[in-house]
Scaffold this active site. Structure first.
Site, PDB file in Angstrom:
ATOM      1  N   ASN A   9      -2.876  39.262 -20.086  1.00  0.00           N
ATOM      2  CA  ASN A   9      -2.467  37.945 -21.052  1.00  0.00           C
ATOM      3  C   ASN A   9      -3.728  37.641 -21.738  1.00  0.00           C
ATOM      4  OD1 ASN A   9      -1.704  35.495 -21.674  1.00  0.00           O
ATOM      5  ND2 ASN A   9      -1.337  34.838 -19.912  1.00  0.00           N
ATOM      6  N   ARG A  95       1.379  40.024 -22.887  1.00  0.00           N
ATOM      7  CA  ARG A  95       2.092  38.913 -22.990  1.00  0.00           C
ATOM      8  C   ARG A  95       1.738  38.556 -24.446  1.00  0.00           C
ATOM      9  NH1 ARG A  95       1.826  33.390 -19.364  1.00  0.00           N
ATOM     10  NH2 ARG A  95       3.626  32.291 -20.663  1.00  0.00           N
ATOM     11  N   HIS A 183       7.616  29.550 -22.645  1.00  0.00           N
ATOM     12  CA  HIS A 183       7.737  29.672 -21.281  1.00  0.00           C
ATOM     13  C   HIS A 183       8.591  30.945 -20.688  1.00  0.00           C
ATOM     14  CE1 HIS A 183       5.387  26.018 -20.114  1.00  0.00           C
ATOM     15  NE2 HIS A 183       4.445  27.062 -19.829  1.00  0.00           N
ATOM     16  N   ARG A 243      -1.734  18.297 -23.453  1.00  0.00           N
ATOM     17  CA  ARG A 243      -0.905  18.078 -24.523  1.00  0.00           C
ATOM     18  C   ARG A 243       0.141  17.074 -24.594  1.00  0.00           C
ATOM     19  NH1 ARG A 243       1.641  24.059 -24.053  1.00  0.00           N
ATOM     20  NH2 ARG A 243      -0.378  24.531 -22.715  1.00  0.00           N
ATOM     21  N   GLU A 380       5.516  35.651 -13.837  1.00  0.00           N
ATOM     22  CA  GLU A 380       5.341  36.124 -15.267  1.00  0.00           C
ATOM     23  C   GLU A 380       4.798  37.752 -15.221  1.00  0.00           C
ATOM     24  OE1 GLU A 380       3.645  32.575 -15.766  1.00  0.00           O
ATOM     25  OE2 GLU A 380       4.589  32.383 -17.638  1.00  0.00           O
TER      26      GLU A 380
END
Ligand code: AMP
Length: 414
Positions: A9, A95, A183, A243, A380
């Site tokens: 990732n 990813r 996600h 964010r 993940e």
């Protein structure tokens, strides 16, 4: 010698990895870690499956900066020294944040595929280039390995068109200005696990709250995404660590008229807003919960409030609620946030068992209570590793099948 799969990732300043051993039909986690502080102060960390440290070293560069290629070279070298005597890497799973409309499942990476993924950089400029730098690094150093891309957008391609649109002219939708959703690998992990843990409930109307540094929620029917809160970028939805979450676009117009530059607005929305911006204390939920600053409490209150609003709208889309699932660093580890969210959903029949909530794994509502409330840790990397193995096997089958020409791109169904 057994086979191994490496999951990567690649972000702007880090290269995260996991290593799995192929064991029969399944995969065993062996190690995970990252090279963090790329370019600035690179540091390599690795832990085994029990969380025991395997490596914790500062990387000193002799020949210039340490970017993704050097980080991957260090990882490959370390993995060879550590596992090389008994394991042979067969593939790398990556990813990739954006697959657009074309890549709706895991995909064998070729130069042609990479070219198409590069075309998506303008709509995901802060993430996609770094993901692809990780792919390039691995392809250059180990061209012998199968490389597989797994996409965060892919899980949401089951959303109906109405949930994909903004209220903008149709040509913009066709040009890619749409509510993609992210996600997805986390939601896929939860969907898979929930089908095993509680198949009857997972077949119904489920809202999954992925609450971490990045936060989003997904409405699922029968384990498939029907709507989600992140949309064109990773900014939409509830407020996150730094964010802003959902924002009236009029605010951007106002800032532009005030003379703000695009880069300043980007910095504001991605790195200076959310929990950090409101609290002025921290982006980290644990630090906010420990703080006595009134603004820290206000930031938490706002976080919970927006989550409740999002759940309300997703329940309306689903036409009811059979289960609410918490995941992500906050969702998995904060009984207080789960309790607060669930308290405000009591009108829906949501009622959790406080000792089960304090334990914090599995079902945290009593067995007879509907909707059910669960805590499920997301994984993940395991989703990527599983897909990578499936793609490798299917590619190998095509190579060995009589009278078959191997195809350039293999997609595994979810
Ligand atoms: P993630 O991005 O999924 O790794 O989640 C990171 C967020 O989870 C940070 O805001 C952490 O403060 C939060 N977190 C992790 N553990 C806990 C905990 N025990 N209680 C509250 N928040 C936590």
């Amino acid at each position: 010698m057994n086979e191994a799969i490496v999951v990567l990732n690649a972000g702007s300043s880090s290269l995260k990895f996991s290593i799995y051993e192929v064991a029969g039909l399944g995969l065993l986690p062996l190690a995970r870690g990252q090279v963090e502080g790329l370019v600035t102060s690179p540091h390599f960390k690795a832990k085994d499956q029990n969380g025991q440290s395997l490596a914790d070293d500062s990387l000193v560069s002799t020949g210039g900066r340490i970017g993704h290629p050097e980080a991957f070279a260090h990882l490959a070298d370390w993995a060879l020294k550590h596992f090389g005597e008994r394991l042979r890497t067969i593939a790398v799973g990556h990813r990739i944040v954006h697959g657009g409309t074309e890549f709706i499942g895991p995909t064998l990476i070729t130069e042609k595929v990479l070219g198409k993924l590069e075309q998506l950089v303008p709509i995901m400029p802060l993430h996609q280039p770094h993901n692809l730098a990780g792919v390039r690094a691995a392809m250059q150093l180990r061209p012998d390995l199968t490389q597989v891309a797994c996409f965060d957008t892919a899980f949401h391609r089951t959303k109906p068109k109405v949930a994909e649109r903004f209220g903008l002219p149709d040509e913009m939708f066709r040009e890619g200005v749409r509510r993609w959703g992210f996600h997805g690998l986390s939601y896929e992990s939860i969907s898979n696990q929930f089908r095993t843990l509680a198949p009857e409930i997972a077949a119904g109307r489920v809202v999954v709250a992925h609450l971490g540094n990045g936060a989003s929620l997904c409405a699922m029917k029968d384990g498939q995404s029907v709507d989600t809160t992140m949309s064109f970028s990773a900014l939409d939805g509830p407020p996150m660590g730094t964010r802003c979450g959902t924002l009236d676009p009029g605010v951007i117009l106002f800032l532009l008229r005030q003379g703000w530059k695009v880069e300043q607005i980007e910095e504001l929305l991605y790195r200076k807003s959310g929990l950090l911006g409101i609290s002025q204390v921290s982006s980290d939920m644990r630090e906010l919960q420990a703080s006595r600053e009134p603004l820290a409490a206000e930031a938490i209150e706002f976080f919970v409030y927006r989550i409740i609003r999002e759940i309300g709208s997703l329940v309306a889309v689903l036409g009811g609620l059979d289960a609410l699932v918490f995941t992500g660093g906050i969702g998995e580890n904060s009984p207080a946030i789960r309790e607060e969210v669930c308290y405000h959903l009591s009108w829906l029949g949501v009622n959790i068992d406080s000792s089960a909530n304090a334990r914090g794994t599995g079902r945290i509502s009593s067995k007879s209570q509907a909707p059910a409330v669960w805590v499920i840790p997301t994984d993940e990397e395991k989703v990527i590793a599983d897909h990578t193995l499936t793609v490798v096997r299917s590619f190998n089958e095509q190579l060995t099948a009589p009278n078959q020409v191997p195809v350039a791109s293999v997609s595994a169904s979810r």
